[in-house]
Design an enzyme around this catalytic site. Structure first.
Site, mmCIF file in Angstrom:
data_model
loop_
_atom_site.group_PDB
_atom_site.id
_atom_site.type_symbol
_atom_site.label_atom_id
_atom_site.label_comp_id
_atom_site.label_asym_id
_atom_site.label_seq_id
_atom_site.Cartn_x
_atom_site.Cartn_y
_atom_site.Cartn_z
ATOM 1 N N GLY A 63 41.790 40.933 44.994
ATOM 2 C CA GLY A 63 41.918 39.481 45.054
ATOM 3 C C GLY A 63 40.902 38.760 45.914
ATOM 4 N N GLU A 76 42.219 47.209 46.525
ATOM 5 C CA GLU A 76 41.658 47.439 45.196
ATOM 6 C C GLU A 76 40.733 46.305 44.780
ATOM 7 O OE1 GLU A 76 45.673 49.736 43.578
ATOM 8 O OE2 GLU A 76 45.412 47.601 43.221
ATOM 9 N N GLY A 114 37.935 44.273 42.968
ATOM 10 C CA GLY A 114 37.184 44.376 41.718
ATOM 11 C C GLY A 114 36.067 43.347 41.720
ATOM 12 N N ARG A 174 35.575 33.624 29.866
ATOM 13 C CA ARG A 174 36.314 33.085 31.006
ATOM 14 C C ARG A 174 36.404 31.563 31.020
ATOM 15 N NH1 ARG A 174 35.247 33.694 35.798
ATOM 16 N NH2 ARG A 174 37.354 34.038 36.568
ATOM 17 N N TYR A 213 40.022 30.245 30.931
ATOM 18 C CA TYR A 213 40.514 29.679 32.200
ATOM 19 C C TYR A 213 39.752 28.459 32.689
ATOM 20 C CZ TYR A 213 41.166 34.866 32.594
ATOM 21 O OH TYR A 213 41.408 36.198 32.384
ATOM 22 N N CYS A 235 31.826 30.622 15.830
ATOM 23 C CA CYS A 235 32.389 29.585 14.977
ATOM 24 C C CYS A 235 33.710 29.130 15.566
ATOM 25 C CB CYS A 235 32.604 30.125 13.578
ATOM 26 S SG CYS A 235 31.200 29.789 12.565
ATOM 27 N N TYR A 272 34.577 40.805 35.110
ATOM 28 C CA TYR A 272 35.405 40.232 34.043
ATOM 29 C C TYR A 272 34.580 39.531 32.965
ATOM 30 C CZ TYR A 272 38.991 41.276 37.505
ATOM 31 O OH TYR A 272 39.796 41.910 38.421
HETATM 32 N N1 LLP Z 1 44.616 45.518 41.624
HETATM 33 C C1 LLP Z 1 45.495 45.059 40.717
HETATM 34 C C2 LLP Z 1 46.818 45.671 40.609
HETATM 35 C C3 LLP Z 1 45.141 43.973 39.888
HETATM 36 O O1 LLP Z 1 46.006 43.512 39.009
HETATM 37 C C4 LLP Z 1 43.850 43.406 40.006
HETATM 38 C C5 LLP Z 1 43.440 42.304 39.141
HETATM 39 C C6 LLP Z 1 42.955 43.927 40.965
HETATM 40 C C7 LLP Z 1 43.389 44.990 41.766
HETATM 41 C C8 LLP Z 1 41.561 43.408 41.167
HETATM 42 O O2 LLP Z 1 41.538 42.091 41.578
HETATM 43 P P1 LLP Z 1 40.148 41.393 42.038
HETATM 44 O O3 LLP Z 1 39.731 42.020 43.334
HETATM 45 O O4 LLP Z 1 39.161 41.634 40.963
HETATM 46 O O5 LLP Z 1 40.518 39.964 42.165
HETATM 47 N N2 LLP Z 1 40.623 38.406 34.106
HETATM 48 C C9 LLP Z 1 40.782 37.573 35.288
HETATM 49 C C10 LLP Z 1 41.130 38.404 36.488
HETATM 50 C C11 LLP Z 1 42.410 39.186 36.302
HETATM 51 C C12 LLP Z 1 42.703 40.068 37.458
HETATM 52 C C13 LLP Z 1 43.891 40.903 37.203
HETATM 53 N N3 LLP Z 1 44.184 41.863 38.218
HETATM 54 C C14 LLP Z 1 39.503 36.792 35.524
HETATM 55 O O6 LLP Z 1 38.576 36.897 34.706
HETATM 56 O O7 LLP Z 1 39.397 36.029 36.476
#
Ligand code: LLP
Length: 427
Positions: free
Chosen positions: A244, A286, A288, A326, A330, A357, A386
């Site tokens: 997050g 975690e 990402g 995205r 969103y 299209c 993403y």
């Molecule tokens: N761990 C879990 C259990 C998660 O559900 C997620 C993201 C992460 C880690 C990684 O979160 P990050 O550090 O990347 O914020 N598709 C959306 C984002 C969905 C994230 C879902 N879970 C977007 O394009 O913004």
């Protein structure tokens, strides 16, 4: 933002984007390898500083999954979180140590669970009672004791600029605290003969700018771990707080350095642990987006520029919602530049349209941009997370290649799809 340029052209990872477009074609995902490594190191360093090694970050594969990212992050001594058989398969094929993987999902299939057990996945995060029972049975059949975490809804929900503390029972993920469901699941997990409950997990949201919600989540979770000890006598060793960590998409975005999130988490955990005399758990996170997001740009060739007087100007590019859904999904913010006109001022307000299209196929609306003409190169920033992982073949558009750049050199890590690839599974 400060970018390296060469002859009026944007460079990425030390490589001129014009040259990248000529060599590999567009649309093209380009990632600066050193930025990825640095972002990973920032997490490792912060965990070392605030937790003295009593913790680790694993990469959330959903942000960007291909073999090379696992090889690279393995060199940075990272593990990964995977959420499907496909991510698990890719991670293991790329040489990731399965023991360093965390397997997530609210509805893992029986095949996926069996696969995870057979591969020797380190931690499976169990989402619900059905899965708990199923996993216990499958582990028994394989003759192994599977280490697990339980996914908890901590009642802290964070958005980019705010967070709310709610009951938050209404989520498809995890087990609720306030209904007693989470405690029931702990008891069931402890009673399951083929499962070894190692701790608890929560994930409060994505693209979070504030450190405070992490502190609050840490507090709620430590209190729950203490309740577990009281009710069952078990001291669970691991607390996984998910991902997050926010990144900057707009010049006005000002996310905190990752170290500040860890400082807040440390403080909250320490205070909560002291209050209830609970030993500091091993912290897992975690990340990402914060690992790969800022490192990526997408290059497009600009096609027609359609000026609708008094309405708006559409600048169309050779990609769109297929490589970056995205904005369509969103209304996500992005910054872009005409990569071959870096010295020009952004005097225009334009809408960037894709080639699908579909009227909603936009990459950004009302964005400041330099004047541009067909053939110019558009670079959209912060597309490393993403984008590739959420890309599609809508309109039978092949996915772009992914190129990694480092110190002036580029290499393809994912080939551009061909029309043949698109038909590979067709009869
Ligand atoms: N761990 C879990 C259990 C998660 O559900 C997620 C993201 C992460 C880690 C990684 O979160 P990050 O550090 O990347 O914020 N598709 C959306 C984002 C969905 C994230 C879902 N879970 C977007 O394009 O913004």
């Amino acid at each position: 933002m400060n970018y390296q340029t060469e002859h009026d052209c944007l460079c990425w990872g030390g490589v001129n984007t014009r040259k990248l477009a000529e060599e590999y074609g567009t649309p093209l995902y380009v990632m600066d390898e050193m930025m990825i490594r640095q972002a990973a190191a920032d997490h490792t360093e912060a965990i070392k500083n605030y937790f003295g090694g009593n913790g680790r970050a694993v990469f959330a594969s959903k942000a960007f999954c291909c073999k090379e990212i696992y090889r690279l992050l393995k060199e940075e001594e990272f593990g990964a979180d995977v959420v499907s058989g496909g991510e698990l398969y890719t991670a293991v094929a790329a040489g990731m140590d399965a023991a360093k993987l965390v397997f997530h999902g609210n509805n893992k299939t029986k095949e996926e669970l069996s696969m995870a057990i057979r591969y020797g996945v380190g931690l499976i995060v169990v989402d619900n009672f059905y899965e708990l029972e199923r996993l216990n049975r499958l582990a028994g059949e394989e003759g192994v004791t599977q280490q697990i975490l339980l996914r908890i809804k901590p009642g802290v929900e964070a958005h980019t600029h705010a967070f709310i503390q709610t009951g938050q029972i209404d989520s498809k993920f995890g087990l609720a605290l306030e209904t007693g469901e989470a405690m029931e699941a702990v008891k069931a997990a402890l009673a399951a003969s083929n499962l070894d409950l190692q701790g608890v997990h929560c994930h409060i949201g994505s693209q979070i700018f504030d450190t405070e919600p992490f502190g609050l989540a840490a507090k709620v979770m430590v209190e729950f771990m203490s309740d577990v000890r009281e009710e069952t006598g078990e001291t669970l060793p691991i607390l996984n707080l998910g991902g997050g960590f926010g990144i900057s998409y707009l010049p006005t975005d000002d996310p905190k350095p990752v170290a500040e999130y860890y400082a807040t988490i440390r403080k909250a955990m320490e205070e909560s642990c002291n209050e209830v005399a609970f030993p500091m758990p091993f912290l897992m996170t975690e990340p990402g987006r914060s690992i790969v997001g800022p490192a990526g740009i997408t290059l497009y060739t600009i096609g027609n520029v359609k000026e609708i007087p008094g309405v708006r100007t559409y600048v169309s590019v050779d990609g769109g919602m297929t490589d970056n859904p995205r904005y369509a999904l969103y209304q996500a913010d992005y910054t872009a530049t005409v990569a071959n006109r870096m010295k020009k001022a952004k005097t225009e307000k334009v809408t960037i349209a894709g080639k699908c299209c579909e009227s909603g196929d936009l990459l950004q609306e009302h964005m400041d941009l330099q004047p541009c003409t067909p053939g110019d190169l558009l670079a959209v920033f912060a597309t490393g997370a993403y984008n590739y992982s959420m890309s599609s073949n809508y309109n039978r558009i092949p996915r772009p290649a992914v190129v990694f750049c480092k110190e002036g050199k580029s290499r393809v890590v994912v080939e551009r799809e061909t029309y043949g690839d698109l038909m590979r599974n067709d009869y």
